[in-house]
Motif scaffolding. Sequence first.
Motif, PDB file in Angstrom:
ATOM      1  N   CYS A   1      -8.596   6.803  -0.029  1.00  0.00           N
ATOM      2  CA  CYS A   1      -8.624   4.967   0.546  1.00  0.00           C
ATOM      3  C   CYS A   1     -10.414   4.251   0.017  1.00  0.00           C
ATOM      4  O   CYS A   1     -11.097   5.344   0.369  1.00  0.00           O
TER       5      CYS A   1
ATOM      6  N   TRP B   1      -4.995   3.140   6.901  1.00  0.00           N
ATOM      7  CA  TRP B   1      -4.360   4.171   5.671  1.00  0.00           C
ATOM      8  C   TRP B   1      -5.284   5.148   6.251  1.00  0.00           C
ATOM      9  O   TRP B   1      -4.103   6.325   5.916  1.00  0.00           O
TER      10      TRP B   1
ATOM     11  N   GLY C   1       1.262   3.635  -3.056  1.00  0.00           N
ATOM     12  CA  GLY C   1       0.915   5.730  -2.465  1.00  0.00           C
ATOM     13  C   GLY C   1       1.823   6.239  -3.362  1.00  0.00           C
ATOM     14  O   GLY C   1       1.623   7.657  -3.568  1.00  0.00           O
TER      15      GLY C   1
ATOM     16  N   ALA D   1      -8.049  -0.521   6.599  1.00  0.00           N
ATOM     17  CA  ALA D   1      -9.011   0.940   5.845  1.00  0.00           C
ATOM     18  C   ALA D   1      -8.617   1.771   7.475  1.00  0.00           C
ATOM     19  O   ALA D   1      -8.270   2.830   6.675  1.00  0.00           O
TER      20      ALA D   1
ATOM     21  N   PHE E   1      -9.155  -1.311  -0.983  1.00  0.00           N
ATOM     22  CA  PHE E   1      -8.429  -2.332  -0.582  1.00  0.00           C
ATOM     23  C   PHE E   1     -10.160  -3.263   0.123  1.00  0.00           C
ATOM     24  O   PHE E   1     -10.889  -2.956   0.096  1.00  0.00           O
TER      25      PHE E   1
ATOM     26  N   ALA F   1       0.963  -1.326   0.241  1.00  0.00           N
ATOM     27  CA  ALA F   1      -0.153  -0.207   0.442  1.00  0.00           C
ATOM     28  C   ALA F   1       0.750   0.958   0.103  1.00  0.00           C
ATOM     29  O   ALA F   1       0.620   1.723  -0.557  1.00  0.00           O
TER      30      ALA F   1
ATOM     31  N   THR G   1      -3.247  10.064   1.299  1.00  0.00           N
ATOM     32  CA  THR G   1      -4.169   9.175  -0.503  1.00  0.00           C
ATOM     33  C   THR G   1      -5.761   8.979   0.860  1.00  0.00           C
ATOM     34  O   THR G   1      -5.446   8.080   0.568  1.00  0.00           O
TER      35      THR G   1
ATOM     36  N   ALA H   1     -12.847   6.125   5.880  1.00  0.00           N
ATOM     37  CA  ALA H   1     -11.931   5.909   4.541  1.00  0.00           C
ATOM     38  C   ALA H   1     -13.134   6.561   3.902  1.00  0.00           C
ATOM     39  O   ALA H   1     -14.153   7.138   4.547  1.00  0.00           O
TER      40      ALA H   1
ATOM     41  N   TYR I   1      -6.060   7.259  -5.572  1.00  0.00           N
ATOM     42  CA  TYR I   1      -6.683   6.533  -4.171  1.00  0.00           C
ATOM     43  C   TYR I   1      -6.231   4.920  -4.401  1.00  0.00           C
ATOM     44  O   TYR I   1      -5.804   4.416  -5.622  1.00  0.00           O
ATOM     45  N   LEU I   2      -6.372   4.150  -3.502  1.00  0.00           N
ATOM     46  CA  LEU I   2      -6.009   2.918  -2.819  1.00  0.00           C
ATOM     47  C   LEU I   2      -7.544   1.684  -2.572  1.00  0.00           C
ATOM     48  O   LEU I   2      -8.373   3.123  -1.737  1.00  0.00           O
TER      49      LEU I   2
END
Length: 216
Positions: free
Chosen positions: A164, A156, A125, A153, A134, A121, A162, A182, A131-132
């Motif tokens: 998520c 992060w 980033g 989540a 999950f 992750a 960034t 998130a 965006y990521l």
Amino acid sequence: MADTAARLYLITPVLEDASFAPRLAEACATGAVAAVLLRLGSADERSLINQVKALAPAAQEHGAAAIVSAEGEADLATVAARGGADGVHVPGDPARLRELRDRLKSERVIGAGSIRTKDDAMTLGEAGADYLLFGEPRPDGSVPSLESVVERASWWAEIFETPCVAYAPSLDAVEPLAATQAEFVALGEAVWSHPDGPAAAVKAALEILNRQEASR
């Protein structure tokens, strides 16, 4: 950390043609969807571009961004640009993400998923992901445990800027995932297979998000 209610991010089944457009439009017509990931099957570039041209407006006309992913070796940057999509989504491959970032600059969103570890992750980033994602379904359709997605989540969202997206395999999972802070909660099959239709599922999810926000 997010200081407003999480927004909805929808994920389509793998699409082989544009026949899904009416269902997509029904879900997005609620006005509550921030983005849609159009998962395209393996096809030649021209076919993928034409699919995006036919599908993306069903989301965009209702204020949702159209993000594309594709199976196979498709040139996603070209498919997105010529098809009129708002962004692309790639499995957790930092090298590919950096290459797309170089080509697309800041003109289109680039998201990353299929993230196995915290180190993965952070690397994604740093590679320039916007965006990521999950917890999305694996290729065999299975999903990680809800507890593990909540943990990832939460970690992060607390530490990194960034945004998520946390995937909810059911409407029941929306509330605990929204509580992670998130920025987005993703829904897939829970919307498309809802007995009362996609719009009813989206409205139900939105009510959960709003209730969760009001209780903070």
